[in-house]
Motif scaffolding. Sequence first.
Motif, PDB file in Angstrom:
ATOM      1  N   ARG A 151       0.844  -1.188   0.000  1.00 53.71           N
ATOM      2  CA  ARG A 151       0.000   0.000   0.000  1.00 53.71           C
ATOM      3  C   ARG A 151       0.888   1.251   0.000  1.00 53.71           C
ATOM      4  O   ARG A 151       1.182   1.812   1.061  1.00 53.71           O
ATOM      5  CB  ARG A 151      -0.952  -0.030   1.195  1.00 53.71           C
ATOM      6  N   PRO A 152       1.263   1.703  -1.183  1.00 52.54           N
ATOM      7  CA  PRO A 152       2.165   2.855  -1.263  1.00 52.54           C
ATOM      8  C   PRO A 152       1.499   4.185  -0.927  1.00 52.54           C
ATOM      9  O   PRO A 152       2.197   5.160  -0.622  1.00 52.54           O
ATOM     10  CB  PRO A 152       2.621   2.842  -2.730  1.00 52.54           C
ATOM     11  N   TYR A 153       0.165   4.238  -0.965  1.00 52.64           N
ATOM     12  CA  TYR A 153      -0.537   5.487  -0.666  1.00 52.64           C
ATOM     13  C   TYR A 153      -1.059   5.476   0.770  1.00 52.64           C
ATOM     14  O   TYR A 153      -1.649   4.494   1.226  1.00 52.64           O
ATOM     15  CB  TYR A 153      -1.709   5.697  -1.619  1.00 52.64           C
ATOM     16  N   LEU A 154      -0.854   6.585   1.472  1.00 49.69           N
ATOM     17  CA  LEU A 154      -1.390   6.692   2.825  1.00 49.69           C
ATOM     18  C   LEU A 154      -2.915   6.757   2.792  1.00 49.69           C
ATOM     19  O   LEU A 154      -3.584   6.113   3.595  1.00 49.69           O
ATOM     20  CB  LEU A 154      -0.828   7.937   3.524  1.00 49.69           C
TER      21      LEU A 154
ATOM     22  N   ARG B 287      -8.437  -1.207  -7.760  1.00 45.85           N
ATOM     23  CA  ARG B 287      -7.003  -0.999  -7.959  1.00 45.85           C
ATOM     24  C   ARG B 287      -6.495   0.129  -7.045  1.00 45.85           C
ATOM     25  O   ARG B 287      -5.424   0.014  -6.432  1.00 45.85           O
ATOM     26  CB  ARG B 287      -6.708  -0.662  -9.419  1.00 45.85           C
ATOM     27  N   VAL B 288      -7.255   1.212  -6.942  1.00 48.26           N
ATOM     28  CA  VAL B 288      -6.862   2.346  -6.097  1.00 48.26           C
ATOM     29  C   VAL B 288      -6.965   1.983  -4.623  1.00 48.26           C
ATOM     30  O   VAL B 288      -6.045   2.234  -3.834  1.00 48.26           O
ATOM     31  CB  VAL B 288      -7.733   3.582  -6.406  1.00 48.26           C
ATOM     32  N   PHE B 289      -8.070   1.375  -4.233  1.00 54.19           N
ATOM     33  CA  PHE B 289      -8.294   1.074  -2.821  1.00 54.19           C
ATOM     34  C   PHE B 289      -7.304   0.038  -2.285  1.00 54.19           C
ATOM     35  O   PHE B 289      -6.873   0.118  -1.130  1.00 54.19           O
ATOM     36  CB  PHE B 289      -9.730   0.585  -2.613  1.00 54.19           C
ATOM     37  N   GLN B 290      -6.940  -0.937  -3.105  1.00 54.24           N
ATOM     38  CA  GLN B 290      -6.006  -1.967  -2.644  1.00 54.24           C
ATOM     39  C   GLN B 290      -4.618  -1.398  -2.359  1.00 54.24           C
ATOM     40  O   GLN B 290      -3.865  -1.968  -1.569  1.00 54.24           O
ATOM     41  CB  GLN B 290      -5.873  -3.061  -3.707  1.00 54.24           C
ATOM     42  N   ARG B 291      -4.293  -0.301  -2.985  1.00 51.57           N
ATOM     43  CA  ARG B 291      -2.954   0.276  -2.833  1.00 51.57           C
ATOM     44  C   ARG B 291      -2.931   1.414  -1.818  1.00 51.57           C
ATOM     45  O   ARG B 291      -1.950   2.152  -1.728  1.00 51.57           O
ATOM     46  CB  ARG B 291      -2.465   0.764  -4.199  1.00 51.57           C
ATOM     47  N   SER B 292      -4.010   1.550  -1.040  1.00 52.34           N
ATOM     48  CA  SER B 292      -4.114   2.650  -0.076  1.00 52.34           C
ATOM     49  C   SER B 292      -4.370   2.109   1.325  1.00 52.34           C
ATOM     50  O   SER B 292      -5.064   1.105   1.507  1.00 52.34           O
ATOM     51  CB  SER B 292      -5.256   3.589  -0.473  1.00 52.34           C
ATOM     52  N   VAL B 293      -3.801   2.806   2.312  1.00 53.55           N
ATOM     53  CA  VAL B 293      -4.000   2.420   3.710  1.00 53.55           C
ATOM     54  C   VAL B 293      -5.371   2.866   4.192  1.00 53.55           C
ATOM     55  O   VAL B 293      -6.109   2.107   4.812  1.00 53.55           O
ATOM     56  CB  VAL B 293      -2.899   3.023   4.607  1.00 53.55           C
TER      57      VAL B 293
END
Length: 495
Positions: free
Chosen positions: A288-291, A340-346
């Motif tokens: 998860r590269p995005y906070l 795709r967006v949600f999986q990469r976000s905390v």
Amino acid sequence: MGKPFAGKCSPEVWFGILISFILCFLLLLFDYPNTFSRVNNGVSLFESTQTHPIGIVNNQSNSVINQSTTDSCSGRYVFIHDDLPAKFNYDLLNNCESLTEGSNMPNMCPYIKNFGFGPEINNSEGVLSNKRWFSTNQFSLELIFHNKMKQYECLTNNSAQASAIYIPIYVGLEDSQHLWDPNLTARDSFGEDFSKWVSRRSEWKKMWGRDHFFVSGRVAFDYRRKTDNISDWGSKLRVLPESKNMTMLAIEASSRKNDIAIPYPTGFHPAKDSEVFQWQNKVRKQERPYLFAFVGAPRPDHPNSPRGKLFDQCRASSTCKVLNCHSSGINCEDTVTVMRVFQRSVYCLQPTGDTFTRKSAFDSFLAGCIPVFFHPASAYNQYLWHLPKNHSMYSVFIPVSEVKDLEDGSIEKTLLGISKDKELAMREEVIRLIPKLVYGDPRSRLGTQDAFDIAVNKILERIENVRKVIRQGRDPSIGFAEKDGNKFLFPEELY
């Protein structure tokens, strides 16, 4: 050899036959009510006409207790009104092209496929893990629920045996055609016809509709128009006397206690426990590269909406991923795009939209992304059957009044202030909740309860609580209106 029987009997034989006949008659006479009760599944019609104005028999609870050791469905039977006229459900599906007229809904015809799950997603570009993903429309809940109810393990064709009565009406699909209609008769006639039909059924007299429930794929506000002003929103379905006695399960509830919120349908509809475990493991291990992230559209016409601030703060942060659903080329109805967006976000920001709740919140849970809410009615006051009471276990709450006054970068600062241990604990709780928030394939049963199972169990519990009040001798009809012999407006504190 004796003489063959000649058709005549001695006086002694005739006397014996007469005595036997009298004894049989007396036995039937004194045991007839019990015999009649057994024929009618243990509920005596003699008793039901005595001092129980809504048809609740006191000794019925004893028979249920006695049966519970042998009948696993005791207290869980549901009767479906399969004789509901087709205009209330199937005709709407057969004319699915008309469901989009005058509304903001897409063409619903593709979404009624696969039990209401919609088209199956065959190529997710590695975002999704298996073939149990569909392009599910958020307004298809009533169709999904109906198809799952058809496979419910404790259905009965005997309404007298049922603990609850389910009405498979597609109020949301029909309502979508007329929400914008200036003709109030067109808006209200469907609900009025439905209320008249159901209140004339024999099942209605058992508890005057208080054991009846139906499902809507739209928010409860759409059915609670208070006036006859054309400018007022929605229909009057839920303010009709008959409808007030019934419970409605919807994607968003109102302040009324007979409107209950259950989860929006997402795109994941597992058929096996292994498919759930596989997905949970995938999102648990996800990098998860995005906070934080925000997927949505701005609301420039709503000055009190916090969305403008959220867009500004997300764009200004190097740790935030923003997806503007009004931007050209971005389709936020596409499951793969959003996941795709949600999986990469905390954390995933979940402000209010046109109403308090959003399907996006459940996509967030599904992706293992910790939701950030800005109003208690977006989740905490809504999904009481499906989410933990302690909302700090699975989410972050920032009051909406603070969002309006937030300085640049303050959302990022708030989220960075959460400890790593707390973050991991919240994410694990979010992932643990996934099975409870999805609607599984109706052709199979998961080892754990899904959103449907929880809803059915809770509605049965709710109706049983009403029966307990009645058994205590309280008359729920006192001080309330009557219409054509039906008692209405059951006091909500008894639910």
